[in-house]
Structure formats: C-alpha cells, structure tokens
Design a protein around this motif. Structure first.
Motif, PDB file in Angstrom:
ATOM      1  N   VAL A 205       0.923  -1.066   0.172  1.00  0.00           N
ATOM      2  CA  VAL A 205       0.048  -0.188   0.005  1.00  0.00           C
ATOM      3  C   VAL A 205       0.863   1.192  -0.086  1.00  0.00           C
ATOM      4  O   VAL A 205       0.235   2.365   0.092  1.00  0.00           O
ATOM      5  N   GLY A 206       2.173   0.974  -0.264  1.00  0.00           N
ATOM      6  CA  GLY A 206       3.175   2.386  -0.206  1.00  0.00           C
ATOM      7  C   GLY A 206       2.606   3.389  -1.141  1.00  0.00           C
ATOM      8  O   GLY A 206       2.714   4.682  -0.760  1.00  0.00           O
ATOM      9  N   GLU A 207       2.123   2.989  -2.302  1.00  0.00           N
ATOM     10  CA  GLU A 207       1.778   3.985  -3.244  1.00  0.00           C
ATOM     11  C   GLU A 207       0.459   4.409  -2.995  1.00  0.00           C
ATOM     12  O   GLU A 207       0.247   5.697  -3.115  1.00  0.00           O
ATOM     13  N   LEU A 208      -0.620   3.654  -2.662  1.00  0.00           N
ATOM     14  CA  LEU A 208      -1.801   3.963  -2.380  1.00  0.00           C
ATOM     15  C   LEU A 208      -1.882   5.015  -1.151  1.00  0.00           C
ATOM     16  O   LEU A 208      -2.925   6.052  -1.493  1.00  0.00           O
ATOM     17  N   ARG A 238       1.062 -12.135   5.118  1.00  0.00           N
ATOM     18  CA  ARG A 238       0.574 -12.915   6.485  1.00  0.00           C
ATOM     19  C   ARG A 238      -0.517 -12.007   7.207  1.00  0.00           C
ATOM     20  O   ARG A 238      -0.570 -10.493   6.765  1.00  0.00           O
ATOM     21  N   MET A 239      -1.266 -12.404   8.098  1.00  0.00           N
ATOM     22  CA  MET A 239      -2.339 -11.685   8.768  1.00  0.00           C
ATOM     23  C   MET A 239      -1.533 -10.296   9.242  1.00  0.00           C
ATOM     24  O   MET A 239      -2.271  -9.345   9.182  1.00  0.00           O
ATOM     25  N   PRO A 240      -0.699 -10.493  10.160  1.00  0.00           N
ATOM     26  CA  PRO A 240      -0.237  -9.235  10.671  1.00  0.00           C
ATOM     27  C   PRO A 240       0.132  -7.993   9.790  1.00  0.00           C
ATOM     28  O   PRO A 240       0.087  -6.908   9.946  1.00  0.00           O
ATOM     29  N   ALA A 241       0.748  -8.496   8.564  1.00  0.00           N
ATOM     30  CA  ALA A 241       1.202  -7.675   7.564  1.00  0.00           C
ATOM     31  C   ALA A 241      -0.058  -6.840   6.914  1.00  0.00           C
ATOM     32  O   ALA A 241      -0.138  -5.639   6.667  1.00  0.00           O
ATOM     33  N   ARG A 242      -1.254  -7.883   6.694  1.00  0.00           N
ATOM     34  CA  ARG A 242      -2.563  -7.188   6.126  1.00  0.00           C
ATOM     35  C   ARG A 242      -3.113  -6.255   7.275  1.00  0.00           C
ATOM     36  O   ARG A 242      -3.461  -4.908   6.702  1.00  0.00           O
ATOM     37  N   LEU A 243      -3.033  -6.455   8.564  1.00  0.00           N
ATOM     38  CA  LEU A 243      -3.550  -5.410   9.530  1.00  0.00           C
ATOM     39  C   LEU A 243      -2.728  -4.284   9.798  1.00  0.00           C
ATOM     40  O   LEU A 243      -3.305  -3.192   9.784  1.00  0.00           O
ATOM     41  N   ALA A 244      -1.281  -4.231   9.426  1.00  0.00           N
ATOM     42  CA  ALA A 244      -0.295  -3.269   9.255  1.00  0.00           C
ATOM     43  C   ALA A 244      -0.854  -2.202   8.238  1.00  0.00           C
ATOM     44  O   ALA A 244      -1.003  -1.042   8.271  1.00  0.00           O
ATOM     45  N   ALA A 245      -1.238  -2.970   6.855  1.00  0.00           N
ATOM     46  CA  ALA A 245      -1.454  -2.234   5.680  1.00  0.00           C
ATOM     47  C   ALA A 245      -2.848  -1.541   5.977  1.00  0.00           C
ATOM     48  O   ALA A 245      -3.042  -0.490   5.625  1.00  0.00           O
ATOM     49  N   LEU A 246      -3.811  -2.211   6.777  1.00  0.00           N
ATOM     50  CA  LEU A 246      -5.220  -1.906   7.029  1.00  0.00           C
ATOM     51  C   LEU A 246      -5.045  -0.577   7.767  1.00  0.00           C
ATOM     52  O   LEU A 246      -5.758   0.611   7.508  1.00  0.00           O
ATOM     53  N   ARG A 247      -4.125  -0.351   8.810  1.00  0.00           N
ATOM     54  CA  ARG A 247      -3.912   0.982   9.691  1.00  0.00           C
ATOM     55  C   ARG A 247      -3.403   1.948   8.830  1.00  0.00           C
ATOM     56  O   ARG A 247      -3.714   2.930   8.935  1.00  0.00           O
ATOM     57  N   ALA A 248      -2.313   1.485   7.709  1.00  0.00           N
ATOM     58  CA  ALA A 248      -1.922   2.356   7.032  1.00  0.00           C
ATOM     59  C   ALA A 248      -2.901   3.163   6.101  1.00  0.00           C
ATOM     60  O   ALA A 248      -2.930   4.524   6.002  1.00  0.00           O
ATOM     61  N   VAL A 249      -3.557   2.405   5.515  1.00  0.00           N
ATOM     62  CA  VAL A 249      -4.457   3.207   4.552  1.00  0.00           C
ATOM     63  C   VAL A 249      -5.671   3.626   5.197  1.00  0.00           C
ATOM     64  O   VAL A 249      -6.334   4.855   4.753  1.00  0.00           O
ATOM     65  N   ALA A 250      -5.925   3.266   6.307  1.00  0.00           N
ATOM     66  CA  ALA A 250      -6.936   4.215   7.212  1.00  0.00           C
ATOM     67  C   ALA A 250      -6.408   5.361   7.768  1.00  0.00           C
ATOM     68  O   ALA A 250      -7.157   6.278   7.762  1.00  0.00           O
ATOM     69  N   THR A 251      -5.097   5.456   8.128  1.00  0.00           N
ATOM     70  CA  THR A 251      -4.328   6.640   8.749  1.00  0.00           C
ATOM     71  C   THR A 251      -4.353   7.563   7.409  1.00  0.00           C
ATOM     72  O   THR A 251      -4.446   8.553   7.749  1.00  0.00           O
ATOM     73  N   ALA A 252      -4.248   6.922   6.293  1.00  0.00           N
ATOM     74  CA  ALA A 252      -4.219   7.893   5.158  1.00  0.00           C
ATOM     75  C   ALA A 252      -5.518   8.442   4.620  1.00  0.00           C
ATOM     76  O   ALA A 252      -5.652   9.180   3.555  1.00  0.00           O
ATOM     77  N   GLY A 253      -6.677   8.106   5.565  1.00  0.00           N
ATOM     78  CA  GLY A 253      -7.876   8.723   5.214  1.00  0.00           C
ATOM     79  C   GLY A 253      -8.773   7.864   4.227  1.00  0.00           C
ATOM     80  O   GLY A 253      -9.896   8.333   3.911  1.00  0.00           O
ATOM     81  N   TYR A 254      -8.419   6.737   3.885  1.00  0.00           N
ATOM     82  CA  TYR A 254      -9.225   5.882   2.932  1.00  0.00           C
ATOM     83  C   TYR A 254     -10.375   5.320   3.770  1.00  0.00           C
ATOM     84  O   TYR A 254     -10.273   4.931   5.081  1.00  0.00           O
ATOM     85  N   ARG A 255     -11.295   5.187   3.323  1.00  0.00           N
ATOM     86  CA  ARG A 255     -12.582   4.314   3.854  1.00  0.00           C
ATOM     87  C   ARG A 255     -11.815   2.824   4.263  1.00  0.00           C
ATOM     88  O   ARG A 255     -11.455   2.458   2.755  1.00  0.00           O
TER      89      ARG A 255
END
Ligand code: SF4
Length: 368
Positions: A205-208, A238-255
């Motif tokens: 999600v680095g670019e998104l 893996r699941m922890p990586a997906r959850l870290a990505a979830l946090r990142a995109v939510a922090t970036a303001g995505y729904r």
C-alpha cells in the motif's frame, strides 16, 4: 503489543509478486496503459517481456498439469478486454456494479473463489484498455440498485467493485491500474457520488497512501482466523502484515473494510475468530474519522470449483465434503454447498454479537 505510530513515508510490502513472464498481445501493444505496465515490470526486474504477433495467448500449457499451473501463476498477460467484458454487471451483495481491471490472481489460496469461474490455465490477464474499463463508471454513475438508494448503504453513492475476478493489489506493483483508477475517481472525473471498492490479501500500500483518493475508495482487507490463513492462503501477505496495511490506509484517510472470508468452523473457531477481531481492534486504535465496514462470507464450493481446486491442489486438507453440507440452488439452477443451517445460525449469532462487542466501530454490511 499496541501498533506503533504509522509512518506513511516508509511502508514496504512483505509480499510482492513479480511475474517471471509477461506477454503482451498485439491489440494491447500500443495502448498508453501498456507503456506504464512495461515501465513497472522493468522496475520490478522482469526480464522476459514478450510481444505476441496476435491476440491469442499461446504456450501456456506445460508438460503436466503441475507445470501448467506453475507457469500460468508466474505469467502476466497484457490483453484488451473485449466489449462484452466492459459492460458493468450488478454484483450483489457487494456493489451496484462490477468493473474488471484484470482477471486472474497470482496467489495460491486453496479455496480460491475464482476456481470454476475462470477457464483454462490460471494466468493473470491485466486489461490494457484501462480507459474503456473506467468508462463504465461514467456510464453507470447514478444507476444501480444493489447499494445505491438503499437505506443501509445509499450514502456510498454508486458503488463499483474491482475485485470480483482478481486481487488488484496483488498485481499493482506491475500494473498501476489501481493507482490510476483511485486517482481519477478521487479527482472527481466521474462525479462526486461514486465509490470504488476492492478487497485484498496483500499489503503493498506504499503508493496508495500517497494518492489523492478523495475518500472515494473503500479498501477492504480479506482476513481470517490464523489457522485458515496460514494453511490455505499461499502466496499472500500474512495476517499481521495485512493488518498493518489496513492501519496505514485508514491513517491515510481511506474508507476501509473487512472481508472476513471464508469463515470456517475449524476446531476452536470462536477463540480463533475472537483473537482475529481483537487484533483488528488493536490495529485500528486511535485512527481519526475511521469508516469501517464488515462483510462476512462463509465457505462454500460448487461441483465445478471443487474439481478445479482438486486439480490445482490435489493434497489439500480443505474440507469439501458434500455429505456434510447443505445444498443451495441459485436462480439459474446451479448448486453450491454451504454449511448446514444450524452451523450457519451458530456462526452468524456469534459474529453478530462479537463484532458488536469487540469491534463496535465496524458497520456490518452483510452475512452470507
Ligand atoms: S487472493 Fe483471492 S483471488 Fe487470489 S488466489 Fe487467493 S482467493 Fe483467489
């Protein structure tokens, strides 16, 4: 351990798919999006990029089914989606319309929901005529009745699902299709009342997080109990990586959203799914303006998908036993095998209660 403050400038994926082979059909060769795909493939280190003299994908079959599978899963085909595939289709219960950036996925989930719906070797085909694919948003904005105009989800505007036939984030590194779609919708090119959505098992999600998405895209992460994810979801983050990505995109303001799927009553399922919900709650702690939804899908299979999956994963331990399932008939007469009524009721009751208790921020959209 609580999640650290998320630094959006230094996100790196734990799982990145780089195809070994890229095939570009003649019709796709000169399209502008193909140039972007070639640029991205070069950056990713792909050195086998072939221009085909025609539009048929040839040479996909290996000496054995095993070889065919392995080679197809390592191949990205750049193709032009035909007009018949461009017309958005309603896709209940997820969205008003489906648009397809690609078809196929390089991961190796043993229950893959694409099995049985895509024909032939499982090569990933990215659609190079991206403008034509996105044109469906323009023609169908303000239309549709799956979510648009409903009491529960009307606030989403007209919704467009992008992950019906692919995991678009799995291939974003070498396609850029998602970034283009999200940016154009975010800039208001298709009006202010449309929303893109997709679900993923990847964490690239680095670019998104750098895009001006205008909060017009909902990124959902496909999540599961540890036993299911670790056993059956090969080639994914893996699941922890997906959850870290979830946090990142939510922090970036995505729904954001959760696709809890496919739910399976594995031994200790209450504890396992309970731990998952607690991990998600921790991952999302302290995010301002969090807009979180949850879609819950139980495991099911059809005679066709079972046959394909057993061909791909002959030693799978995935339960696909017709005798322990209930039959559900579609309106076109097809059969799918779902869990028996009592198991479904037990799981549904548990999820309804525990979601509310452990993750009150999540707005449940549907259970199926
Ligand atoms: S990530 Fe989704 S589309 Fe890809 S293999 Fe797994 S289930 Fe199939």
């Amino acid at each position: 351990m609580p999640f650290q403050e998320t630094d959006l400038t230094s996100i790196s994926p734990t799982r990145l798919w780089v195809p070994k082979h890229v095939m570009i059909t003649r019709a796709a060769a000169d399209l502008p999006h193909t140039a972007e795909i070639i640029r991205r493939c070069g950056r990713a280190g792909v050195d086998d990029i072939r221009f085909l003299s025609g539009n048929a994908l040839t040479g996909l079959r290996g000496a054995s089914d095993r070889e065919t599978y392995a080679s197809a899963k390592n191949t990205l085909a750049v193709v032009v989606a035909p007009p018949s595939a461009l017309k958005p289709q309603p896709i209940p219960p997820s969205a008003d319309w489906r648009i397809d950036l690609a078809r196929g996925c390089p991961a190796h989930c043993q229950y893959c929901y694409l099995a049985g719906s895509l024909q032939g070797p499982p090569v990933t085909r990215v659609h190079a005529n991206l403008d034509d694919v996105l044109e469906g948003i323009r023609t169908h904005a303000g239309r549709g009745s799956v979510t648009r105009g409903t009491l529960k989800r009307g606030d989403e505007g007209t919704t467009f699902e992008m992950s019906c036939y692919t995991d678009p984030l799995a291939i974003e590194n070498v396609t850029g299709s998602l970034a283009a779609a999200i940016s154009r919708v975010g800039a208001g090119e298709f009006g202010s009342d449309v929303q893109l959505r997709f679900t993923t098992k990847f964490d690239d999600v680095g670019e998104l997080v750098t895009l001006d998405h205008g909060r017009r895209t909902r990124i959902r992460f496909s999540v599961n109990a540890a036993e299911v994810a670790n056993r059956f979801e090969g080639g994914t983050a893996r699941m922890p990586a997906r959850l870290a990505a979830l946090r990142a995109v939510a922090t970036a303001g995505y729904r954001v959203g959760l696709t809890i799927a496919p739910v399976m009553p594995v031994p200790g399922w209450r504890e396992q799914y309970g731990a998952l919900l607690d991990d998600i709650s921790e991952a999302l702690a302290g995010i301002p303006d969090l807009d979180l939804t949850a879609e819950i899908i139980t495991h099911r299979f059809t005679p066709a998908s079972k046959e394909v999956l057993l061909g791909w994963y002959p030693r799978t331990k995935l339960e696909m036993d017709e005798d322990s399932r209930s039959q559900k008939r579609s309106k076109f007469g097809g059969v799918k095998y779902v869990y028996p009524r009592q198991t479904m009721a037990e799981m549904r009751g548990w999820f309804t209660e525990e979601l509310e208790r452990r993750l009150p921020a999540a707005r449940p959209l549907y259970w199926t």
